[in-house]
Motif scaffolding. Structure first.
Motif, PDB file in Angstrom:
ATOM      1  N   THR A 139       0.837  -1.204   0.000  1.00 63.77           N
ATOM      2  CA  THR A 139       0.000   0.000   0.000  1.00 63.77           C
ATOM      3  C   THR A 139       0.876   1.259   0.000  1.00 63.77           C
ATOM      4  O   THR A 139       0.593   2.241  -0.717  1.00 63.77           O
ATOM      5  N   GLY A 140       1.939   1.252   0.800  1.00 60.40           N
ATOM      6  CA  GLY A 140       2.851   2.407   0.800  1.00 60.40           C
ATOM      7  C   GLY A 140       3.547   2.592  -0.524  1.00 60.40           C
ATOM      8  O   GLY A 140       3.678   3.738  -1.028  1.00 60.40           O
ATOM      9  N   ILE A 141       4.012   1.487  -1.126  1.00 58.17           N
ATOM     10  CA  ILE A 141       4.674   1.604  -2.431  1.00 58.17           C
ATOM     11  C   ILE A 141       3.706   2.118  -3.480  1.00 58.17           C
ATOM     12  O   ILE A 141       4.047   2.973  -4.320  1.00 58.17           O
ATOM     13  N   GLY A 142       2.473   1.647  -3.428  1.00 60.12           N
ATOM     14  CA  GLY A 142       1.479   2.120  -4.386  1.00 60.12           C
ATOM     15  C   GLY A 142       1.170   3.598  -4.210  1.00 60.12           C
ATOM     16  O   GLY A 142       0.989   4.330  -5.193  1.00 60.12           O
ATOM     17  N   GLY A 143       1.129   4.047  -2.934  1.00 58.97           N
ATOM     18  CA  GLY A 143       0.885   5.479  -2.707  1.00 58.97           C
ATOM     19  C   GLY A 143       2.011   6.349  -3.243  1.00 58.97           C
ATOM     20  O   GLY A 143       1.780   7.419  -3.829  1.00 58.97           O
ATOM     21  N   VAL A 144       3.261   5.926  -3.044  1.00 64.80           N
ATOM     22  CA  VAL A 144       4.404   6.697  -3.549  1.00 64.80           C
ATOM     23  C   VAL A 144       4.386   6.753  -5.062  1.00 64.80           C
ATOM     24  O   VAL A 144       4.605   7.816  -5.675  1.00 64.80           O
ATOM     25  N   LEU A 145       4.130   5.601  -5.727  1.00 66.76           N
ATOM     26  CA  LEU A 145       4.070   5.580  -7.189  1.00 66.76           C
ATOM     27  C   LEU A 145       2.933   6.446  -7.714  1.00 66.76           C
ATOM     28  O   LEU A 145       3.079   7.130  -8.748  1.00 66.76           O
ATOM     29  N   ALA A 146       1.808   6.455  -7.029  1.00 62.50           N
ATOM     30  CA  ALA A 146       0.692   7.294  -7.465  1.00 62.50           C
ATOM     31  C   ALA A 146       1.045   8.771  -7.346  1.00 62.50           C
ATOM     32  O   ALA A 146       0.704   9.589  -8.232  1.00 62.50           O
ATOM     33  N   ALA A 147       1.737   9.136  -6.259  1.00 62.53           N
ATOM     34  CA  ALA A 147       2.138  10.534  -6.100  1.00 62.53           C
ATOM     35  C   ALA A 147       3.126  10.945  -7.178  1.00 62.53           C
ATOM     36  O   ALA A 147       3.024  12.053  -7.757  1.00 62.53           O
ATOM     37  N   VAL A 148       4.099  10.081  -7.479  1.00 56.52           N
ATOM     38  CA  VAL A 148       5.076  10.400  -8.530  1.00 56.52           C
ATOM     39  C   VAL A 148       4.396  10.530  -9.886  1.00 56.52           C
ATOM     40  O   VAL A 148       4.691  11.438 -10.672  1.00 56.52           O
ATOM     41  N   ALA A 149       3.462   9.611 -10.177  1.00 59.75           N
ATOM     42  CA  ALA A 149       2.749   9.686 -11.450  1.00 59.75           C
ATOM     43  C   ALA A 149       1.915  10.948 -11.543  1.00 59.75           C
ATOM     44  O   ALA A 149       1.819  11.582 -12.609  1.00 59.75           O
ATOM     45  N   GLY A 150       1.319  11.370 -10.431  1.00 61.29           N
ATOM     46  CA  GLY A 150       0.532  12.599 -10.463  1.00 61.29           C
ATOM     47  C   GLY A 150       1.393  13.827 -10.723  1.00 61.29           C
ATOM     48  O   GLY A 150       1.018  14.714 -11.509  1.00 61.29           O
ATOM     49  N   VAL A 151       2.542  13.919 -10.049  1.00 58.60           N
ATOM     50  CA  VAL A 151       3.439  15.064 -10.262  1.00 58.60           C
ATOM     51  C   VAL A 151       3.959  15.077 -11.682  1.00 58.60           C
ATOM     52  O   VAL A 151       4.018  16.122 -12.349  1.00 58.60           O
ATOM     53  N   PHE A 152       4.333  13.898 -12.228  1.00 57.89           N
ATOM     54  CA  PHE A 152       4.853  13.825 -13.592  1.00 57.89           C
ATOM     55  C   PHE A 152       3.780  14.217 -14.600  1.00 57.89           C
ATOM     56  O   PHE A 152       4.025  14.947 -15.555  1.00 57.89           O
TER      57      PHE A 152
END
Length: 260
Positions: free
Chosen positions: A236-249
């Motif tokens: 869940t934490g890894i998915g949250g970090v990837l989602a945040a990075v994808a949103g910023v990108f």
């Protein structure tokens, strides 16, 4: 001429059948000389009363009881079970009785002859039940229900009767006889061990062992309030970090430059 020949053939057949009747009658099981009679019965598979072939059984019971007996059988034997239930006078209706035989694995065995489930009317003073088992084999395929050496259980019960007759006293006479014993036949196999029901499947714990109480930790640290880290929390934490990075990108790529 033909009529006389036909009559002579019928007479010969009748004489042959009459000659065979005494032989069949002598094959019926009889009590063994000096056998000790049994005057009790079990109420379940685990409490079945052990008997032997040729040992007479006579018990007092009540209509509605399930009566159990057990007897040993070896390869090559053919057993016949006969039972007579004597009723009191004044029954209110007809009743249906049954005698069932089970092997060591509690598989119901088929009867080749005998009145296994007879029905009698209210005026009958008794009912006679019978069951002739198949020859016990020395071995069989695991998927088959062939009779194998071991301990067999006989159950006598009533399956249909008027409710007012329930609990009336009855007398039961039962006999298990060996009508044939050919010994171990040439089946090209042998059973590793007789099928005997396990009446002592486990031990009974008289006392439950006490459970030691865990020491209370009064530190009140922050770690006590946090859940244990597991695979669900990690992914869940890894998915949250990837989602945040994808949103910023995605925002950086799609945003419009400001005009001066």
């Amino acid at each position: 001429m033909r009529t006389a020949l036909f009559r002579s053939m019928v007479a010969l057949l009748a004489a042959g059948a009459a000659a065979l009747l005494p032989t069949a009658a002598t094959a019926a099981p009889t009590p063994s000389p000096g056998a000790t009679p049994v005057n009790r019965a079990g109420t379940s598979f685990l409490t079945a009363t052990p008997i032997t072939a040729g040992q007479p059984v006579r018990v007092d019971a009540s209509i509605g009881d399930h009566l159990y007996w057990s007897f040993p059988a070896t390869a090559g034997q053919v057993h016949e079970i006969t039972a007579t239930v004597t009723f009191p006078k004044g029954r209110s209706g007809a009743s249906t009785w049954t005698v069932d035989i089970f092997d060591g694995l509690r598989r119901r065995q088929a009867c080749t002859a005998g009145a296994q489930t007879p029905t009698v009317d209210a005026k009958a003073s008794n009912v006679v039940l019978g069951c002739t088992l198949r020859e016990v084999r020395s071995w069989a395929e695991p998927w088959s229900a062939d009779p194998l050496p071991g301990t067999y259980v006989v159950r006598l019960s009533v399956i249909e009767l008027p409710e007012p007759d329930l609990g009336a006293p009855i007398d039961v006479d039962l006999l298990v006889g060996t009508i044939a014993d050919r010994g171990a036949s040439a089946d090209d196999g042998e059973l590793a061990a007789p099928l005997v029901p396990n009446t002592k499947a486990g031990t009974v714990l008289n006392a439950v062992p006490p459970v030691e109480a865990e020491a209370d930790d009064e530190s009140g640290s922050l770690a006590d309030w946090l859940p244990d880290l597991g695979s669900r929390w990690v992914w869940t934490g890894i998915g949250g970090v990837l989602a945040a990075v994808a949103g910023v990108f995605g925002f950086a790529v799609t945003r419009r430059p400001r005009r001066r």
